[in-house]
Design a protein around this motif. Structure first.
Motif, short mmCIF file in Angstrom:
data_model
loop_
_atom_site.label_atom_id
_atom_site.label_comp_id
_atom_site.label_asym_id
_atom_site.label_seq_id
_atom_site.Cartn_x
_atom_site.Cartn_y
_atom_site.Cartn_z
N ARG A 52 -44.59 19.09 36.58
CA ARG A 52 -44.86 19.27 35.15
C ARG A 52 -45.70 18.10 34.66
O ARG A 52 -45.39 16.94 34.96
CB ARG A 52 -43.55 19.33 34.38
N VAL A 53 -46.76 18.38 33.92
CA VAL A 53 -47.69 17.34 33.49
C VAL A 53 -47.76 17.33 31.97
O VAL A 53 -47.98 18.37 31.33
CB VAL A 53 -49.10 17.58 34.06
N ILE A 54 -47.57 16.15 31.39
CA ILE A 54 -47.68 15.96 29.94
C ILE A 54 -48.71 14.87 29.70
O ILE A 54 -48.57 13.75 30.20
CB ILE A 54 -46.34 15.57 29.31
N ALA A 55 -49.78 15.18 28.97
CA ALA A 55 -50.81 14.20 28.66
C ALA A 55 -50.37 13.37 27.47
O ALA A 55 -49.96 13.91 26.43
CB ALA A 55 -52.13 14.89 28.36
N ARG A 59 -48.23 4.00 24.75
CA ARG A 59 -48.16 3.23 23.50
C ARG A 59 -47.84 4.10 22.29
O ARG A 59 -47.56 3.58 21.21
CB ARG A 59 -49.48 2.49 23.27
N ASP A 60 -47.87 5.42 22.48
CA ASP A 60 -47.54 6.37 21.41
C ASP A 60 -46.05 6.68 21.51
O ASP A 60 -45.62 7.58 22.22
CB ASP A 60 -48.38 7.63 21.58
N GLY A 61 -45.25 5.91 20.77
CA GLY A 61 -43.81 6.00 20.89
C GLY A 61 -43.24 7.37 20.60
O GLY A 61 -42.34 7.85 21.30
N ASP A 62 -43.79 8.04 19.58
CA ASP A 62 -43.27 9.37 19.22
C ASP A 62 -43.55 10.38 20.32
O ASP A 62 -42.67 11.17 20.70
CB ASP A 62 -43.89 9.83 17.89
N ALA A 63 -44.79 10.39 20.82
CA ALA A 63 -45.14 11.33 21.88
C ALA A 63 -44.34 11.05 23.15
O ALA A 63 -43.89 11.98 23.84
CB ALA A 63 -46.63 11.24 22.17
N SER A 66 -40.70 12.23 22.69
CA SER A 66 -40.64 13.68 22.73
C SER A 66 -40.77 14.20 24.16
O SER A 66 -40.01 15.08 24.59
CB SER A 66 -41.75 14.27 21.86
N ALA A 67 -41.72 13.64 24.90
CA ALA A 67 -41.93 14.08 26.29
C ALA A 67 -40.73 13.74 27.16
O ALA A 67 -40.30 14.55 27.99
CB ALA A 67 -43.19 13.44 26.84
N LEU A 68 -40.20 12.57 26.96
CA LEU A 68 -39.05 12.12 27.76
C LEU A 68 -37.83 12.99 27.47
O LEU A 68 -37.11 13.42 28.40
CB LEU A 68 -38.76 10.65 27.45
N ALA A 69 -37.61 13.29 26.21
CA ALA A 69 -36.48 14.14 25.84
C ALA A 69 -36.65 15.55 26.40
O ALA A 69 -35.71 16.15 26.93
CB ALA A 69 -36.34 14.19 24.32
N ASP A 70 -37.86 16.06 26.31
CA ASP A 70 -38.14 17.42 26.77
C ASP A 70 -38.03 17.56 28.28
O ASP A 70 -37.73 18.64 28.80
CB ASP A 70 -39.55 17.82 26.30
N THR A 103 -44.90 -0.79 27.77
CA THR A 103 -43.58 -0.79 28.41
C THR A 103 -42.46 -0.92 27.38
O THR A 103 -41.40 -0.30 27.52
CB THR A 103 -43.49 -1.93 29.44
N MET A 104 -42.69 -1.72 26.36
CA MET A 104 -41.69 -1.85 25.30
C MET A 104 -41.44 -0.50 24.63
O MET A 104 -40.29 -0.11 24.37
CB MET A 104 -42.12 -2.89 24.27
N ARG A 105 -42.51 0.26 24.37
CA ARG A 105 -42.36 1.59 23.77
C ARG A 105 -41.56 2.51 24.70
O ARG A 105 -40.72 3.29 24.26
CB ARG A 105 -43.74 2.20 23.50
#
Length: 338
Positions: A52-55, A59-63, A66-70, A103-105
């Motif tokens: 599965r690939v998510i672009a 550094r975009d914490g929200d994206a 969301s990707a990590l949760a999904d 990495t912090m994000r």
């Protein structure tokens, strides 16, 4: 499910192959700044399994969250980062932003989702000028360039985070010099522009893309006067990440672990081995030493054997043969006609 940042890159894509071969599911999060999505198509072709690939950018914490949760991930392997030493010296803020802030994000997203297993892609550059050899994990830490400083800053962040909350599990993998390619010839290192590393430059000379190899210095206190490094086959390195994921699933802690062969080879050693593997001449041109280059270093990989049950299985001959197999079949990398 393993969430792999920077999974389309050279080491990341080879690691995805070995994760899938080990029966793990993989989600890749990558901004494709220094990689090609074609690499992940090759991963799926080699393994017969889906990635599965998510672009997105770390550094975009929200994206990222969301990707990590999904993804439903239980662990993360973190490759995403800039890695050119020279570029890090000319544009240090970009490197701190991407490598350290990124990495912090990632850690913030992991903390919010209670995902607390991370394998981090670090580097032997954190050891700096050798005070003794081989480098063990107890060697003092002192990076000599901005790239190394960003890796050391992330390592310190992980150690601080672990001290604050010992439910985290971190494996900090200090790579030596990754080279080689997948033995199928379908995947390998595909640097953008002029290669920063020795092996892809040698391969491009052999295939006719470049006229000669610049060798920077032949007056070091080494057997042939050229720099000595610890080279590790990328497939062995990828298997080290699989072992690290398995280790974190059963063991708590925050451990830095060398991934190296434990032996050194000179620049000219590698050139001669590549000429034998390829049957092609690799002309060299000797230039002056580059500022900051070390004369020699190599790893003590004993801790990796002890904690991970890992050691290298492929030598320099295989590194060169597999690189040549990749280069001759893909003379222009993933963008070429194959």
């Amino acid at each position: 499910m393993i969430f792999v940042t920077g999974g389309a890159g050279y080491i990341g894509s080879h690691t995805c192959v070995e994760l899938l071969n080990a029966g793990m599911d993989v989600t890749v999060f990558d901004n494709f700044a220094n990689s090609q999505i074609e690499a992940l198509d090759r991963v799926q072709l080699i393994t017969g399994k889906t990635v599965r690939v998510i672009a997105g950018d770390i550094r975009d914490g929200d994206a990222l969250r969301s990707a990590l949760a999904d993804s439903g991930a239980t662990a993360v392997i973190h490759f995403a980062g800039l890695k050119a030493v020279g570029e890090s010296e000319s544009d240090p803020l970009r490197y701190y932003d991407n490598n350290v802030v990124g990495t912090m994000r990632l850690l913030e997203a992991m903390k919010a989702l209670d995902i607390k297993q991370l394998v981090f892609s670090s580097s032997a550059t954190v050891y700096g000028v050798p005070q003794f050899l081989p480098y063990t994990e107890k060697h003092p830490l002192s990076a000599t360039n901005t790239y190394g400083q960003t890796k050391l800053a992330v390592e310190n962040m992980l150690r601080d985070l672990y001290r604050s909350d010992e439910t985290w599990r971190f494996a900090i993998l200090r790579y030596f010099n990754p080279v080689g390619a997948h033995p199928s010839g379908r995947m390998g290192e595909d640097p953008q522009g002029v290669p920063n590393n020795l092996m892809p430059y040698v391969a491009q000379v052999a295939v006719g893309r470049r006229e000669f190899l610049n060798v920077w210095g032949n007056d070091y206190p080494t057997p042939d006067g050229t720099g000595v490094r610890d080279y590790i086959h990328v497939v062995d390195l990828a298997l080290g990440h699989v072992k690290a994921v398995q280790y974190l699933a059963r063991s708590a802690g925050c451990n830095a672990i060398n991934l190296g062969a434990g032996v050194g080879h000179s620049v000219l050693d590698l050139v001669r081995a590549f000429e034998l593997a390829s049957g092609k001449a690799v002309p060299v041109k000797i230039g002056p030493r580059r500022a900051g280059d070390l004369d020699a270093y190599w790893a003590d990989p004993a801790l990796a054997r002890e904690l991970l049950g890992w050691s290298v299985e492929r030598g320099v001959d295989a590194m060169c043969a597999d690189t040549w197999n990749w280069q001759k079949n893909n003379p222009n990398g993933y963008k070429g006609v194959n």
